[in-house]
Design a protein around this motif. Structure first.
Motif, PDB file in Angstrom:
ATOM      1  N   TYR A  68       0.815  -1.208   0.000  1.00 40.61           N
ATOM      2  CA  TYR A  68       0.000   0.000   0.000  1.00 40.61           C
ATOM      3  C   TYR A  68       0.852   1.263   0.000  1.00 40.61           C
ATOM      4  N   SER A  69       0.281   2.312  -0.580  1.00 40.07           N
ATOM      5  CA  SER A  69       0.870   3.637  -0.443  1.00 40.07           C
ATOM      6  C   SER A  69       0.662   4.135   0.982  1.00 40.07           C
ATOM      7  N   GLY A  70       1.359   5.195   1.307  1.00 36.48           N
ATOM      8  CA  GLY A  70       1.157   5.818   2.611  1.00 36.48           C
ATOM      9  C   GLY A  70      -0.043   6.725   2.644  1.00 36.48           C
ATOM     10  N   ALA A  71      -0.566   7.117   1.457  1.00 40.17           N
ATOM     11  CA  ALA A  71      -1.701   8.035   1.355  1.00 40.17           C
ATOM     12  C   ALA A  71      -2.305   7.904  -0.036  1.00 40.17           C
ATOM     13  N   PRO A  72      -3.551   8.372  -0.211  1.00 35.96           N
ATOM     14  CA  PRO A  72      -4.196   8.239  -1.526  1.00 35.96           C
ATOM     15  C   PRO A  72      -3.839   9.329  -2.531  1.00 35.96           C
ATOM     16  N   THR A 404      13.634 -11.164   1.723  1.00 38.43           N
ATOM     17  CA  THR A 404      14.730 -12.120   1.558  1.00 38.43           C
ATOM     18  C   THR A 404      14.297 -13.574   1.716  1.00 38.43           C
ATOM     19  N   SER A 405      13.227 -13.817   2.452  1.00 40.87           N
ATOM     20  CA  SER A 405      12.758 -15.199   2.636  1.00 40.87           C
ATOM     21  C   SER A 405      11.803 -15.631   1.533  1.00 40.87           C
ATOM     22  N   GLY A 406      11.138 -14.653   0.909  1.00 35.13           N
ATOM     23  CA  GLY A 406      10.126 -14.983  -0.075  1.00 35.13           C
ATOM     24  C   GLY A 406       8.839 -15.498   0.540  1.00 35.13           C
ATOM     25  N   GLU A 407       8.699 -15.337   1.845  1.00 34.94           N
ATOM     26  CA  GLU A 407       7.532 -15.851   2.560  1.00 34.94           C
ATOM     27  C   GLU A 407       6.701 -14.717   3.141  1.00 34.94           C
ATOM     28  N   LYS A 408       5.413 -14.977   3.303  1.00 37.86           N
ATOM     29  CA  LYS A 408       4.536 -13.995   3.923  1.00 37.86           C
ATOM     30  C   LYS A 408       4.867 -13.855   5.401  1.00 37.86           C
ATOM     31  N   LYS A 409       5.048 -12.623   5.845  1.00 36.95           N
ATOM     32  CA  LYS A 409       5.337 -12.346   7.249  1.00 36.95           C
ATOM     33  C   LYS A 409       4.170 -11.589   7.867  1.00 36.95           C
ATOM     34  N   GLU A 410       3.879 -11.926   9.101  1.00 33.09           N
ATOM     35  CA  GLU A 410       2.761 -11.268   9.782  1.00 33.09           C
ATOM     36  C   GLU A 410       3.148  -9.855  10.207  1.00 33.09           C
ATOM     37  N   ARG A 411       2.149  -8.999  10.288  1.00 28.83           N
ATOM     38  CA  ARG A 411       2.393  -7.610  10.641  1.00 28.83           C
ATOM     39  C   ARG A 411       2.266  -7.417  12.145  1.00 28.83           C
ATOM     40  N   THR A 412       3.212  -6.679  12.712  1.00 32.07           N
ATOM     41  CA  THR A 412       3.169  -6.386  14.143  1.00 32.07           C
ATOM     42  C   THR A 412       2.998  -4.898  14.408  1.00 32.07           C
ATOM     43  N   LYS A 413       3.149  -4.059  13.377  1.00 34.16           N
ATOM     44  CA  LYS A 413       2.991  -2.610  13.540  1.00 34.16           C
ATOM     45  C   LYS A 413       1.739  -2.134  12.804  1.00 34.16           C
ATOM     46  N   PRO A 414       1.194  -0.978  13.222  1.00 33.43           N
ATOM     47  CA  PRO A 414      -0.071  -0.500  12.634  1.00 33.43           C
ATOM     48  C   PRO A 414       0.007  -0.253  11.132  1.00 33.43           C
ATOM     49  N   LEU A 415      -1.114  -0.498  10.487  1.00 31.79           N
ATOM     50  CA  LEU A 415      -1.279  -0.242   9.061  1.00 31.79           C
ATOM     51  C   LEU A 415      -2.547   0.605   8.945  1.00 31.79           C
ATOM     52  N   LEU A 416      -2.338   1.934   8.812  1.00 28.07           N
ATOM     53  CA  LEU A 416      -3.493   2.827   8.884  1.00 28.07           C
ATOM     54  C   LEU A 416      -3.313   4.064   8.020  1.00 28.07           C
ATOM     55  N   TRP A 417      -4.460   4.722   7.758  1.00 30.32           N
ATOM     56  CA  TRP A 417      -4.491   5.944   6.964  1.00 30.32           C
ATOM     57  C   TRP A 417      -5.471   6.921   7.606  1.00 30.32           C
ATOM     58  N   VAL A 418      -5.038   8.153   7.821  1.00 27.10           N
ATOM     59  CA  VAL A 418      -5.888   9.220   8.350  1.00 27.10           C
ATOM     60  C   VAL A 418      -5.776  10.365   7.356  1.00 27.10           C
ATOM     61  N   PHE A 419      -6.790  10.491   6.504  1.00 27.33           N
ATOM     62  CA  PHE A 419      -6.687  11.363   5.336  1.00 27.33           C
ATOM     63  C   PHE A 419      -7.758  12.453   5.402  1.00 27.33           C
ATOM     64  N   PRO A 420      -7.358  13.726   5.541  1.00 28.38           N
ATOM     65  CA  PRO A 420      -8.339  14.791   5.754  1.00 28.38           C
ATOM     66  C   PRO A 420      -9.019  15.295   4.486  1.00 28.38           C
ATOM     67  N   GLN A 425     -11.313  10.901   5.555  1.00 30.58           N
ATOM     68  CA  GLN A 425     -11.416   9.443   5.552  1.00 30.58           C
ATOM     69  C   GLN A 425     -10.394   8.825   6.509  1.00 30.58           C
ATOM     70  N   VAL A 426     -10.732   7.676   7.048  1.00 29.34           N
ATOM     71  CA  VAL A 426      -9.758   6.878   7.793  1.00 29.34           C
ATOM     72  C   VAL A 426      -9.916   5.415   7.391  1.00 29.34           C
ATOM     73  N   ALA A 427      -8.831   4.689   7.506  1.00 30.98           N
ATOM     74  CA  ALA A 427      -8.864   3.240   7.283  1.00 30.98           C
ATOM     75  C   ALA A 427      -7.820   2.591   8.166  1.00 30.98           C
ATOM     76  N   VAL A 428      -8.150   1.411   8.657  1.00 26.01           N
ATOM     77  CA  VAL A 428      -7.234   0.624   9.482  1.00 26.01           C
ATOM     78  C   VAL A 428      -7.295  -0.811   8.986  1.00 26.01           C
ATOM     79  N   ARG A 429      -6.141  -1.403   8.747  1.00 27.75           N
ATOM     80  CA  ARG A 429      -6.118  -2.815   8.401  1.00 27.75           C
ATOM     81  C   ARG A 429      -5.628  -3.606   9.605  1.00 27.75           C
ATOM     82  N   LEU A 430      -6.388  -4.627   9.974  1.00 27.57           N
ATOM     83  CA  LEU A 430      -6.086  -5.489  11.118  1.00 27.57           C
ATOM     84  C   LEU A 430      -6.094  -6.927  10.624  1.00 27.57           C
ATOM     85  N   GLY A 431      -4.912  -7.473  10.334  1.00 26.71           N
ATOM     86  CA  GLY A 431      -4.858  -8.783   9.708  1.00 26.71           C
ATOM     87  C   GLY A 431      -5.511  -8.703   8.341  1.00 26.71           C
TER      88      GLY A 431
END
Length: 500
Positions: A68-72, A404-420, A425-431
């Motif tokens: 994802y991009s950091g913003a739209p 480097t592994s070529g494998e899917k890694k789980e996310r441990t940090k937030p994945l979100l957008w707060v766009f004025p 708009q706001v969006a949050v991805r959780l898994g």
């Protein structure tokens, strides 16, 4: 005996002053397209526009399908990328012309502050040669956000996003020097409601992208002996649409049965489908030239190459036209490949983007990787890849283990957008779950929507009613991760944010 012989050889070489040289640090080339949709490359399913160089890059490297991009939109996406701060913390969260707040500037976007640290500054401090060609958008020349004050030894291109609407502009910038390239520039916008639309009416003398790719080639050649960080923020396929005639004529005349007259902004074009394909084809050609320059300099296999886009393809504007902004026919090209929304939206079509990474021997070839990631991740990723120390407080998560592994890694940090912008708009991805809220800056803010992206990539089935826990988690994350920003305010009902 062999280990003993090797030891004597090393000792002998050391005594003679010719010990084996330390391995040269990894180079980085980061290529950013502008408004390139998720489905507009061959490796992402595009059927009409050939992109052989980018397809080869995907075969020789790894292709990510949940990046994802950091913003739209442009400026905040670049801010997230350069600073490693997501939109809850980023200084720049929308497209804001500098002169609206700082009247001393007549072009450029609101600048990064002096305290903002970019990845280019970190690489520069580590001894890297740093160059940027293309579109900047993070502060006018003379401001705290100009490229030279944000870590780049050399900048060549457009400082201002608005000037970049023209591919035949009056000038480009080389650092703080304004270089005139067209005595008779072509504007970035016009309408022609009647009469024959002619390609030659919108073609100038000097085509800016040709100068910028030439500068990139020179940078690679001139810095091959030392580590370098090269940021190539190409302007294709952002509007206005006026690629060279020879590029347009590569595509079938029968594609275009209707001229674009500028009714959805930017410039008219007699062959809008061919014109748009030409811009993406030219972009692919620039990538080929970059790879050729790396090969010629002997550093292609010691250079991490990243290709991605700043946001999705353009959105509709005129209700009287099927053309999107600038004349793009997104249906004809299947530009979003079934994703919902376009540029300016936090739905998948606005922020999910192509991403390809190549580094022979480290990044596996021909891999399709489903690891979720976004622009804030690149700062820590590039630091880990090169061994450069990352600053504290970055919002991103290094993608290097996934790369480097070529494998899917789980996310441990937030994945979100707060766009004025675009209504707020706001969006949050959780898994695999994604929570979205629209129209936050209108009199009737929309409710939370929830989508299961593993089953519903098109975001067609809102399951908010049966998943209140996702909404609760999203709100809790936003409370922790969003700080106030007076220049780019947006209120999120039910979420009290902290002071910046």
């Amino acid at each position: 005996m062999k280990p003993l012989c090797s030891l004597f050889l090393i000792l002998g070489l050391s005594i003679l002053g010719c010990a084996p040289a330390a391995e040269k640090p990894l180079n980085v080339v980061f290529i950013l397209a502008d408004d390139l949709g998720w489905g507009e490359l061959g490796s992402y399913g595009q059927k009409k526009i050939p992109t052989p160089n980018l397809d080869r890059l995907a075969k020789e490297g790894s292709r990510f399908t949940q990046h994802y991009s950091g913003a739209p939109v442009c400026a905040p996406a670049r801010c997230v990328l350069m600073t490693g701060k997501h939109l809850g913390h980023a200084e720049i969260r929308g497209n804001l012309a500098a002169k609206k707040v700082l009247p001393e500037y007549d072009e450029g976007q609101y600048p990064l502050s002096e305290k903002a640290v970019t990845m280019a500054q970190v690489f520069q401090k580590a001894g890297y040669a740093t160059g940027a060609m293309g579109k900047w958008g993070l502060g006018p020349v003379g401001s705290t956000g100009e490229p030279n004050k944000k870590g780049f030894d050399l900048f060549f291109g457009y400082n201002c996003q608005s000037v970049a609407h023209s591919y035949y502009p009056p000038y480009l910038w080389r650092n703080a020097e304004k270089i005139v390239i067209n005595e008779k520039p072509v504007p970035g916008g016009a309408k022609q409601p009647e009469g024959e639309v002619k390609m030659e009416d919108w073609i100038g003398e000097t085509y800016a992208p040709k100068l910028m790719i030439q500068e990139a080639e020179k940078f690679i050649e001139g810095n091959a002996a030392k580590p370098f960080f090269l940021y190539l923020a190409f302007i294709e396929p952002h509007m206005a649409m006026h690629p060279p005639r020879e590029s347009v004529e590569k595509f079938p005349e029968e594609w275009d049965t209707q001229a674009y007259r500028g009714e959805s902004g930017y410039l008219p074009h007699p062959r809008p489908r061919a014109g748009y394909a030409a811009m993406i084809s030219d972009l692919d050609g620039y990538v080929g030239r970059v790879m050729e320059a790396l090969e010629k300099a002997g550093v292609a296999d010691q250079t991490l190459v990243i290709f991605t886009s700043d946001n999705g393809t353009t959105h509709p504007r005129s209700t009287k036209s099927h053309f999107h902004v600038g004349g793009v026919d997104v249906v004809f090209f299947n530009s979003t490949a079934g994703l919902r929304g376009y540029k300016g939206s936090v739905y998948e079509g606005g922020i999910r983007i192509p991403m390809i990474a190549r580094l022979p021997g480290r990044i596996p070839a021909g891999v399709v990787n489903e690891t979720p990631g976004f622009f804030a991740d690149w700062f820590p990723t590039l630091c880990e890849a090169t061994g450069v120390k990352a600053p504290e407080g970055l919002d991103g998560q290094s993608l290097w283990p996934a790369l480097t592994s070529g494998e899917k890694k789980e996310r441990t940090k937030p994945l979100l957008w707060v766009f004025p912008e675009y209504g707020g708009q706001v969006a949050v991805r959780l898994g695999d779950m994604k929570a979205v809220r629209q129209n936050l800056k209108t009199k009737k803010p929309g409710p939370w929507e929830v989508y299961d992206l593993s089953q519903d990539r098109a975001e067609a089935n809102d399951i908010a009613a049966t998943h209140p826990e996702v909404i609760q988690q999203a709100e809790e994350m936003l409370k922790k991760e969003v700080t106030e920003n007076a220049l780019f305010p947006v209120e999120i009902p039910g979420v009290t944010v902290g002071a910046r």
